[in-house]
Design a protein around this motif. Structure first.
Motif, PDB file in Angstrom:
ATOM      1  N   MET A   5       0.828  -1.208   0.000  1.00  0.00           N
ATOM      2  CA  MET A   5       0.000   0.000   0.000  1.00  0.00           C
ATOM      3  C   MET A   5       0.868   1.266   0.000  1.00  0.00           C
ATOM      4  O   MET A   5       1.899   1.274   0.640  1.00  0.00           O
ATOM      5  CB  MET A   5      -0.932  -0.022   1.212  1.00  0.00           C
ATOM      6  CG  MET A   5      -1.852  -1.237   1.151  1.00  0.00           C
ATOM      7  SD  MET A   5      -3.006  -1.309   2.505  1.00  0.00           S
ATOM      8  CE  MET A   5      -4.421  -0.552   1.737  1.00  0.00           C
ATOM      9  N   PRO A   6       0.582   2.316  -0.723  1.00  0.00           N
ATOM     10  CA  PRO A   6      -0.659   2.608  -1.450  1.00  0.00           C
ATOM     11  C   PRO A   6      -0.658   2.134  -2.910  1.00  0.00           C
ATOM     12  O   PRO A   6      -1.420   2.652  -3.721  1.00  0.00           O
ATOM     13  CB  PRO A   6      -0.709   4.136  -1.405  1.00  0.00           C
ATOM     14  CG  PRO A   6       0.741   4.544  -1.468  1.00  0.00           C
ATOM     15  CD  PRO A   6       1.528   3.448  -0.789  1.00  0.00           C
TER      16      PRO A   6
ATOM     17  N   GLU B  86      -1.611  -0.800  -3.793  1.00  0.00           N
ATOM     18  CA  GLU B  86      -2.421  -2.023  -3.770  1.00  0.00           C
ATOM     19  C   GLU B  86      -3.507  -2.018  -4.844  1.00  0.00           C
ATOM     20  O   GLU B  86      -3.907  -0.965  -5.330  1.00  0.00           O
ATOM     21  CB  GLU B  86      -3.067  -2.180  -2.378  1.00  0.00           C
ATOM     22  CG  GLU B  86      -4.395  -1.449  -2.159  1.00  0.00           C
ATOM     23  CD  GLU B  86      -4.256   0.054  -1.960  1.00  0.00           C
ATOM     24  OE1 GLU B  86      -3.163   0.605  -2.157  1.00  0.00           O
ATOM     25  OE2 GLU B  86      -5.271   0.689  -1.625  1.00  0.00           O
ATOM     26  N   ASN B  87      -3.993  -3.202  -5.151  1.00  0.00           N
ATOM     27  CA  ASN B  87      -5.183  -3.356  -5.988  1.00  0.00           C
ATOM     28  C   ASN B  87      -6.383  -3.057  -5.087  1.00  0.00           C
ATOM     29  O   ASN B  87      -6.739  -3.852  -4.214  1.00  0.00           O
ATOM     30  CB  ASN B  87      -5.240  -4.795  -6.524  1.00  0.00           C
ATOM     31  CG  ASN B  87      -6.431  -5.029  -7.435  1.00  0.00           C
ATOM     32  OD1 ASN B  87      -7.478  -4.401  -7.286  1.00  0.00           O
ATOM     33  ND2 ASN B  87      -6.273  -5.955  -8.365  1.00  0.00           N
ATOM     34  N   LYS B  88      -6.977  -1.881  -5.271  1.00  0.00           N
ATOM     35  CA  LYS B  88      -8.014  -1.410  -4.339  1.00  0.00           C
ATOM     36  C   LYS B  88      -9.186  -2.379  -4.254  1.00  0.00           C
ATOM     37  O   LYS B  88      -9.730  -2.635  -3.182  1.00  0.00           O
ATOM     38  CB  LYS B  88      -8.538  -0.047  -4.788  1.00  0.00           C
ATOM     39  CG  LYS B  88      -7.605   1.115  -4.463  1.00  0.00           C
ATOM     40  CD  LYS B  88      -8.301   2.401  -4.861  1.00  0.00           C
ATOM     41  CE  LYS B  88      -7.365   3.586  -4.931  1.00  0.00           C
ATOM     42  NZ  LYS B  88      -6.768   3.966  -3.675  1.00  0.00           N
ATOM     43  N   ARG B  89      -9.597  -2.886  -5.425  1.00  0.00           N
ATOM     44  CA  ARG B  89     -10.764  -3.781  -5.408  1.00  0.00           C
ATOM     45  C   ARG B  89     -10.434  -5.113  -4.759  1.00  0.00           C
ATOM     46  O   ARG B  89     -11.253  -5.681  -4.026  1.00  0.00           O
ATOM     47  CB  ARG B  89     -11.318  -3.960  -6.818  1.00  0.00           C
ATOM     48  CG  ARG B  89     -12.152  -2.732  -7.214  1.00  0.00           C
ATOM     49  CD  ARG B  89     -12.774  -2.880  -8.553  1.00  0.00           C
ATOM     50  NE  ARG B  89     -11.775  -2.700  -9.607  1.00  0.00           N
ATOM     51  CZ  ARG B  89     -12.072  -2.538 -10.886  1.00  0.00           C
ATOM     52  NH1 ARG B  89     -13.324  -2.562 -11.287  1.00  0.00           N
ATOM     53  NH2 ARG B  89     -11.117  -2.367 -11.775  1.00  0.00           N
TER      54      ARG B  89
ATOM     55  N   ASN C 220      -8.294  -5.521  -2.362  1.00  0.00           N
ATOM     56  CA  ASN C 220      -8.276  -5.236  -0.923  1.00  0.00           C
ATOM     57  C   ASN C 220      -9.690  -5.262  -0.354  1.00  0.00           C
ATOM     58  O   ASN C 220      -9.948  -5.891   0.678  1.00  0.00           O
ATOM     59  CB  ASN C 220      -7.607  -3.872  -0.692  1.00  0.00           C
ATOM     60  CG  ASN C 220      -7.593  -3.458   0.774  1.00  0.00           C
ATOM     61  OD1 ASN C 220      -7.235  -4.240   1.645  1.00  0.00           O
ATOM     62  ND2 ASN C 220      -8.015  -2.231   1.044  1.00  0.00           N
ATOM     63  N   ARG C 221     -10.631  -4.609  -1.045  1.00  0.00           N
ATOM     64  CA  ARG C 221     -12.010  -4.575  -0.542  1.00  0.00           C
ATOM     65  C   ARG C 221     -12.659  -5.953  -0.573  1.00  0.00           C
ATOM     66  O   ARG C 221     -13.337  -6.360   0.378  1.00  0.00           O
ATOM     67  CB  ARG C 221     -12.849  -3.579  -1.353  1.00  0.00           C
ATOM     68  CG  ARG C 221     -12.705  -2.144  -0.839  1.00  0.00           C
ATOM     69  CD  ARG C 221     -13.841  -1.271  -1.344  1.00  0.00           C
ATOM     70  NE  ARG C 221     -13.837  -1.206  -2.797  1.00  0.00           N
ATOM     71  CZ  ARG C 221     -13.214  -0.265  -3.512  1.00  0.00           C
ATOM     72  NH1 ARG C 221     -12.573   0.696  -2.893  1.00  0.00           N
ATOM     73  NH2 ARG C 221     -13.246  -0.275  -4.819  1.00  0.00           N
TER      74      ARG C 221
ATOM     75  N   THR D 168      -7.512   2.328   5.178  1.00  0.00           N
ATOM     76  CA  THR D 168      -8.144   1.583   4.084  1.00  0.00           C
ATOM     77  C   THR D 168      -7.984   0.062   4.193  1.00  0.00           C
ATOM     78  O   THR D 168      -8.600  -0.670   3.429  1.00  0.00           O
ATOM     79  CB  THR D 168      -7.603   2.021   2.708  1.00  0.00           C
ATOM     80  OG1 THR D 168      -6.197   1.984   2.762  1.00  0.00           O
ATOM     81  CG2 THR D 168      -8.069   3.394   2.329  1.00  0.00           C
ATOM     82  N   HIS D 169      -7.170  -0.394   5.140  1.00  0.00           N
ATOM     83  CA  HIS D 169      -7.063  -1.851   5.307  1.00  0.00           C
ATOM     84  C   HIS D 169      -7.325  -2.279   6.748  1.00  0.00           C
ATOM     85  O   HIS D 169      -8.218  -3.082   7.004  1.00  0.00           O
ATOM     86  CB  HIS D 169      -5.692  -2.351   4.843  1.00  0.00           C
ATOM     87  CG  HIS D 169      -5.543  -3.833   4.954  1.00  0.00           C
ATOM     88  ND1 HIS D 169      -6.138  -4.707   4.065  1.00  0.00           N
ATOM     89  CD2 HIS D 169      -4.922  -4.608   5.877  1.00  0.00           C
ATOM     90  CE1 HIS D 169      -5.873  -5.949   4.435  1.00  0.00           C
ATOM     91  NE2 HIS D 169      -5.143  -5.919   5.531  1.00  0.00           N
TER      92      HIS D 169
ATOM     93  N   ASP E 198      -1.607  -3.285  -7.494  1.00  0.00           N
ATOM     94  CA  ASP E 198      -2.041  -2.847  -8.810  1.00  0.00           C
ATOM     95  C   ASP E 198      -0.760  -2.527  -9.582  1.00  0.00           C
ATOM     96  O   ASP E 198      -0.112  -1.502  -9.346  1.00  0.00           O
ATOM     97  CB  ASP E 198      -2.908  -1.597  -8.667  1.00  0.00           C
ATOM     98  CG  ASP E 198      -3.349  -1.056 -10.009  1.00  0.00           C
ATOM     99  OD1 ASP E 198      -2.781  -1.473 -11.039  1.00  0.00           O
ATOM    100  OD2 ASP E 198      -4.252  -0.203 -10.021  1.00  0.00           O
TER     101      ASP E 198
END
Ligand SMILES: [Fe+2]
Ligand SMILES: [Fe+2]
Length: 253
Positions: A12-13, A15-18, A20-21, A72-73, A203
């Motif tokens: 991070m930052p 990361e693959n945001k989707r 992670n979610r 965010t994580h 990402d």
């Protein structure tokens, strides 16, 4: 039977945001017995040797990056999961503290810019294991950046090299490759060790250090392990570029 989710190299930052979610959703839905983060949770680009003397070094972004990871994580993960979480030490995790020691030793103290402090792990009830975590019978988790581990070019090769060295099965990250390799020795196949490389959750398009074409023999994945007594069954879950994956017949997207 225990179910353990193992993740590595979110960087991070970057990361693959989707992914992670989706992963946080999976952990909330499935409530595994344990979550192990194998390290490189943060990239800390500013304090890397590749940034020395360059613009990135003056971005002064270490704390911002740590806070981004919390926001965010770590916080969203904890919002729906109370179980045990462990974070392993890693080369990127060590960067800020090492940088301070190497480049501003006059400012050194025990606490500053240590990864566990930057990420406020105590506040979130997350255990920190700097080197190695023996999480199941015959199995250890390491990040994989330590001395004496021979890098292989094929996925799983570095992990089986490490398993040979430790004389037990190893799950690791660091190579950003995803693969499982086993090796059996001894009379009548009496001893089998397995090496697992978990892949990454980045990402790739954000990783400028890979050059304009972002060429790298890396695979995106994470681990789901079943542990029943001394039987340990490792699974790798591949993650697509859009961050989706399938676990136990369920699609996360
Ligand atoms: Fe990494
Ligand atoms: Fe690493």
């Amino acid at each position: 039977m225990k179910r353990i989710i193992l993740i590595s190299d979110l960087q991070m930052p970057l990361e693959n945001k989707r992914a992670n979610r989706n992963l946080i959703n999976l952990i909330h839905d499935s409530q595994p017995d344990e979550v192990i983060n194998i390290g490189d949770i943060n990239d800390y680009t500013a304090s890397g040797r590749w940034s020395a003397g360059k613009r990135a070094e003056y971005g002064m972004t270490v704390r911002q990056e740590a806070n981004y990871t919390i926001r965010t994580h770590i916080q969203p993960l904890r919002a729906g999961y109370d179980g045990p979480i462990t974070l392993l030490g890693s080369n990127h995790g060590e960067r800020p503290h090492k940088y301070l020691v190497d480049r501003a030793p006059a400012l050194y103290d025990e606490e500053s810019f240590r990864e566990d402090k930057l990420l406020r792990l105590d506040d979130f009830g997350i255990k920190f294991e700097p080197v190695r975590y023996d999480f199941a019978p015959g199995w250890s988790a390491i990040h994989g950046h330590g001395k004496g581990i021979n890098l292989a070019r094929y996925s799983g090769g570095t992990a089986i090299n490490a398993a040979r060295r430790y004389g037990r099965s190893i799950v690791m990250g660091h190579t950003h490759r995803a693969g499982i390799v086993s090796e059996t020795t001894g009379p009548a196949g009496s001893k089998t060790v397995t090496g697992v490389e978990l892949g990454h959750l980045m990402d790739i398009t954000k990783a400028a250090y890979l050059g304009p074409e972002r060429l790298a023999n890396w695979q995106s994945a994470f681990g789901l392990f079943y542990v029943d007594g001394t039987t340990v069954t490792p699974h790798l879950i591949p993650v697509s570029r859009n961050g989706s994956f399938i676990v136990e017949g369920e699609r996360y997207k």
